[in-house]
Design an enzyme around this catalytic site. Structure first.
Site, PDB file in Angstrom:
ATOM      1  N   TYR A  61     -20.751  95.509  78.471  1.00 14.02           N
ATOM      2  CA  TYR A  61     -20.186  96.102  79.691  1.00 14.02           C
ATOM      3  C   TYR A  61     -20.800  97.469  80.012  1.00 14.02           C
ATOM      4  O   TYR A  61     -21.199  97.723  81.153  1.00 14.02           O
ATOM      5  CB  TYR A  61     -18.680  96.231  79.501  1.00 14.02           C
ATOM      6  CG  TYR A  61     -17.935  96.979  80.586  1.00 14.02           C
ATOM      7  CD1 TYR A  61     -17.621  96.365  81.793  1.00 14.02           C
ATOM      8  CD2 TYR A  61     -17.505  98.284  80.384  1.00 14.02           C
ATOM      9  CE1 TYR A  61     -16.908  97.046  82.779  1.00 14.02           C
ATOM     10  CE2 TYR A  61     -16.793  98.972  81.348  1.00 14.02           C
ATOM     11  CZ  TYR A  61     -16.494  98.351  82.547  1.00 14.02           C
ATOM     12  OH  TYR A  61     -15.794  99.034  83.515  1.00 14.02           O
TER      13      TYR A  61
ATOM     14  N   LYS B 187     -22.621  99.289  83.619  1.00 16.30           N
ATOM     15  CA  LYS B 187     -22.090 100.445  84.340  1.00 16.30           C
ATOM     16  C   LYS B 187     -23.130 101.551  84.444  1.00 16.30           C
ATOM     17  O   LYS B 187     -23.253 102.213  85.478  1.00 16.30           O
ATOM     18  CB  LYS B 187     -20.807 100.936  83.663  1.00 16.30           C
ATOM     19  CG  LYS B 187     -19.666  99.936  83.798  1.00 16.30           C
ATOM     20  CD  LYS B 187     -19.317  99.748  85.266  1.00 16.30           C
ATOM     21  CE  LYS B 187     -18.544  98.521  85.590  1.00 16.30           C
ATOM     22  NZ  LYS B 187     -18.175  98.404  87.008  1.00 16.30           N
TER      23      LYS B 187
ATOM     24  N   SER C 139     -18.320 103.455  86.012  1.00 18.88           N
ATOM     25  CA  SER C 139     -17.274 103.744  85.030  1.00 18.88           C
ATOM     26  C   SER C 139     -17.707 104.912  84.166  1.00 18.88           C
ATOM     27  O   SER C 139     -18.908 105.173  83.999  1.00 18.88           O
ATOM     28  CB  SER C 139     -17.035 102.515  84.152  1.00 18.88           C
ATOM     29  OG  SER C 139     -16.222 102.833  83.046  1.00 18.88           O
TER      30      SER C 139
END
Length: 253
Positions: free
Chosen positions: A156, A160, A143
């Site tokens: 999160y 990534k 991402s």
């Protein structure tokens, strides 16, 4: 067709980016194995769509955070498709939450699915590719969040960044086997993860306003880059990360 006769495995393949990648790869001649966390109408409809394109479709149900699911996925692909040429590690979660009161369980689950799930799946696929002796590629769907922070994504964004870093190390480890490893860093793509925000006109306008191309990404935008990285067109690319964000990252700088 760029992927004629190739066998491509996709985790989290029934929805969003995974589904877009599956369809684009099938359009280019690949047979597809899908990992999903549970049976669903979405899985069934994707299988039908792939078969309508004249390609084979295999489904394996399992939690990517469980290493046994990776073994089962590879076994299902070998049995149903005859082997493994590419693994697309796409399955991921992003339960938005503030940093100061982030539950430990949410952090652990996010790491287990996003990072460890990628590790298990890529490791299992790579071992099968080595046994086959025909090379292949690993593609992690990371991402733009690997490069920028997010107030509600402290659990999160590290996963990534970890996916991107993992592909760099794996590229070094597997190059001698003819196996390439790359990551794709999508920007804001219209999927289930952000559907609530996108339903708010003000938030959607704000998101689109930060993107030089003036629109949100679609799952097929990422799927087309998956096709490229799996194909011979990217035969000299490994350890790379590819931003697919409509220019959002350069706008943020």
């Amino acid at each position: 067709m760029l992927l004629q006769g190739q066998r491509i495995l996709i985790t989290g393949g029934s929805r969003g980016i995974g589904r877009g990648a599956a369809i684009e790869c099938a359009k280019h001649g690949a047979d597809i194995a899908i990992n999903a966390s549970a049976p669903s109408d979405s899985v069934d409809s994707l299988v039908k769509e792939i078969e309508t394109l004249g390609r084979k479709a295999v489904v394996s149900i399992g939690d990517v955070a469980d290493p046994d699911s990776a073994t089962a996925f590879i076994e299902a692909a070998v049995k149903g498709l005859g082997g493994v040429d590419h693994m697309v590690a796409n399955a991921g979660i992003c339960p938005f939450h503030s940093f100061l009161d982030m539950p430990v369980e949410v952090v652990k689950r996010t790491v287990d699915v996003n990072l460890m799930g990628t590790y298990y799946m890529c490791q299992a696929a790579a071992n099968q590719m080595v046994r086959q002796g025909t090379g292949g590629s690993l593609i992690a769907i990371s991402s733009i969040s690997a490069l920028v922070g997010g107030e509600m994504q402290s659990h999160y964004t590290p996963t990534k960044a970890g996916q991107h870093s993992l592909m760099q190390s794996v590229a070094i480890a597997l190059g001698k086997y003819g196996i390439r490893a790359n990551s794709i860093l999508p920007g804001t793509i219209a999927t289930d993860i952000n559907k609530e925000d996108l339903a708010d006109p003000a938030k959607r306008e704000y998101m689109e306003g930060r993107i030089p191309l003036g629109r949100l990404g679609k799952p097929e935008d990422i799927g087309k880059v998956v096709v490229f990285l799996a194909s011979d067109l990217a035969g000299y690319m490994t350890g790379a990360h590819v931003l697919v964000d409509g220019g959002a990252f350069v706008h943020l700088q």
